[in-house]
Design a protein around this motif. Structure first.
Motif, short mmCIF file in Angstrom:
data_model
loop_
_atom_site.label_atom_id
_atom_site.label_comp_id
_atom_site.label_asym_id
_atom_site.label_seq_id
_atom_site.Cartn_x
_atom_site.Cartn_y
_atom_site.Cartn_z
N TYR A 56 0.81 -1.22 0.00
CA TYR A 56 0.00 0.00 0.00
C TYR A 56 0.84 1.28 0.00
O TYR A 56 0.57 2.20 -0.79
CB TYR A 56 -0.95 -0.01 1.20
N PRO A 57 1.86 1.42 0.87
CA PRO A 57 2.62 2.68 0.88
C PRO A 57 3.31 2.98 -0.44
O PRO A 57 3.61 4.15 -0.72
CB PRO A 57 3.64 2.45 2.01
N SER A 62 -1.85 8.95 -1.71
CA SER A 62 -1.90 9.36 -0.31
C SER A 62 -3.08 10.27 0.00
O SER A 62 -3.22 10.72 1.14
CB SER A 62 -0.60 10.08 0.06
N VAL A 64 -6.71 11.76 0.96
CA VAL A 64 -7.75 11.33 1.88
C VAL A 64 -8.96 10.80 1.12
O VAL A 64 -9.61 9.84 1.55
CB VAL A 64 -8.16 12.51 2.79
N GLN A 67 -8.50 7.21 0.29
CA GLN A 67 -8.66 6.37 1.48
C GLN A 67 -10.13 6.17 1.81
O GLN A 67 -10.55 5.06 2.15
CB GLN A 67 -7.93 7.02 2.66
N ALA A 167 -5.00 1.25 16.63
CA ALA A 167 -5.20 2.54 15.95
C ALA A 167 -4.68 3.67 16.82
O ALA A 167 -4.03 4.61 16.32
CB ALA A 167 -6.68 2.73 15.64
N SER A 171 -1.47 5.55 15.45
CA SER A 171 -1.96 6.75 14.75
C SER A 171 -2.63 7.69 15.74
O SER A 171 -3.74 8.17 15.51
CB SER A 171 -2.94 6.35 13.65
N GLN A 174 -3.84 11.24 14.39
CA GLN A 174 -4.98 11.13 13.47
C GLN A 174 -6.24 10.72 14.21
O GLN A 174 -7.33 11.25 13.94
CB GLN A 174 -4.67 10.11 12.36
N LEU A 246 -0.61 1.01 7.38
CA LEU A 246 -1.75 1.53 6.65
C LEU A 246 -2.40 2.69 7.40
O LEU A 246 -2.28 2.78 8.63
CB LEU A 246 -2.80 0.43 6.44
N PRO A 247 -3.14 3.55 6.68
CA PRO A 247 -3.98 4.52 7.39
C PRO A 247 -4.96 3.78 8.29
O PRO A 247 -5.44 2.70 7.92
CB PRO A 247 -4.71 5.25 6.25
N PRO A 248 -5.26 4.31 9.47
CA PRO A 248 -6.09 3.56 10.43
C PRO A 248 -7.45 3.16 9.86
O PRO A 248 -7.95 2.09 10.17
CB PRO A 248 -6.22 4.52 11.61
#
Length: 359
Positions: A56-57, A62, A64, A67, A167, A171, A174, A246-248
């Motif tokens: 993913y990264p 990137s 929002v 996501q 999470a 993060s 965030q 990953l993003p939460p």
């Protein structure tokens, strides 16, 4: 390998030939079939989550918006089908009490709970949010509970809190900003998260370590299931990897969609061992999810087309989506607890009810 594991393997092997011929299995063989399915699913789900976390990264934008779109797609395609069977859970709970009026009872209870959640978001979101998190943690933890000693209660707590604790740990800024935006009170959210939630997340690490160490000790001492211990350790490692990379929101959607939701579908099929044909029971449950899921997606698309103005800020649309998802999630968790999963494990049907379901 302990004796119970050998017996389980023997029963599963003994029923394979009968299953291939379309004959019924014994209840023990039926349960062993689903135990094997849950382990195979765990390996496949963890592999997909692990690969996604690694790639993913490097491959995903990137932004929002991407996501949100990815999380929404995962929820619609992977999470929604298991929630589309809430009417079956209501049938299990309400029909013995209300008879032919059970659909009316289902609609009333579902509606009251859903409206109460939306009202909670409007009146006291700072109280509703932690209540929803605790309910979700209980729901996720119970999805994996098994019969046994009192040790299953720490296991429920450790598994259920895992996505929320991770999470926060990986993060924190965030999560704090998101919670503050969601309850419309950034100072309160920051104070609660740093003073209460973060210490709980740190303590959760010790609880999970205790559960893992006990599982490993049982295995090494010859009193545990080697495969179950390996899957449990790998599951935690991969979930940690997901929330670290990953993003939460994406990590959470993957956890719910690939780890939790399929096990819920397995529970619907596995709750009646007297059926005797697990593959047929599983197919029947999967087929039952298709129409409600398709209708729900079509209805949501129509609502977006009719009610959502393209000029509407994304933040407003996201808030409404969260309200709707949580309004559906609360009755889902309640009916699931009453129909499928209690503190003692999977609720099975009686032999008499199972015989009636085959006719």
């Amino acid at each position: 390998m302990d004796s119970s594991r050998r017996v389980e393997n023997g029963r599963a092997q003994a029923t394979t030939y009968a299953q291939q011929r379309g004959e019924t299995m014994t209840p023990d063989g039926y349960r062993a079939w689903f135990a094997s399915l849950r382990r195979a699913h765990a390996v496949a789900a963890l592999a997909v989550i692990g690969v996604t976390a690694i790639l993913y990264p490097f491959l995903a934008p990137s932004s929002v918006l991407f996501q949100l779109a990815m999380a929404g797609g995962l929820i619609l395609l992977l999470v929604l089908p298991h929630a589309a069977l809430d009417q079956y859970a209501a049938l299990i709970v309400l029909q013995p009490r209300l008879g032919r009026l059970w659909p009316l009872g289902f609609m009333v209870i579902y509606g009251v709970l859903a409206v109460s959640v939306v009202a909670g978001w409007m009146i006291a979101p700072q109280i509703l949010l932690p209540a929803l998190i605790l309910l979700a943690a209980l729901h996720y933890g119970l999805g994996d509970v098994e019969t046994g000693s009192w040790w299953r209660y720490p296991d429920i707590l450790a598994r259920g809190l895992a996505p929320f604790a991770l999470a926060v740990l990986f993060s924190l800024p965030q999560v704090t900003a998101f919670a503050g935006w969601l309850i419309l009170d950034v100072p309160t959210a920051s104070r609660v998260i740093y003073e209460w939630v973060l210490p709980v997340a740190l303590a959760w690490q010790g609880l999970w370590a205790l559960v893992i160490l006990r599982s490993l000790w049982q295995t090494l001492s010859g009193h545990g299931d080697v495969m179950r211990a390996v899957v449990r350790v790998c599951e935690m490692a991969v979930i940690v990897l997901a929330f670290a990379m990953l993003p939460p929101l994406i990590a959470f959607a993957l956890y719910v969609g690939l780890v939790h939701a399929p096990r819920h579908l397995f529970d619907f099929a596995a709750r009646n061992p007297s059926i005797g044909n697990p593959s047929r029971a599983m197919v029947r449950v999967l087929r039952a999810t298709i129409l409600p899921t398709a209708m729900t997606i079509a209805l949501l698309a129509l609502m977006v087309f009719v009610f959502i103005d393209p000029a509407t800020p994304h933040g407003y649309s996201l808030r409404i989506a969260i309200w709707l998802v949580s309004a559906f999630a609360v009755p889902h968790a309640v009916f699931t607890f009453l129909a499928l999963r209690g503190f003692a494990g999977l609720r099975e049907m009686s032999a008499e009810a199972g015989a009636q379901s085959r006719r």
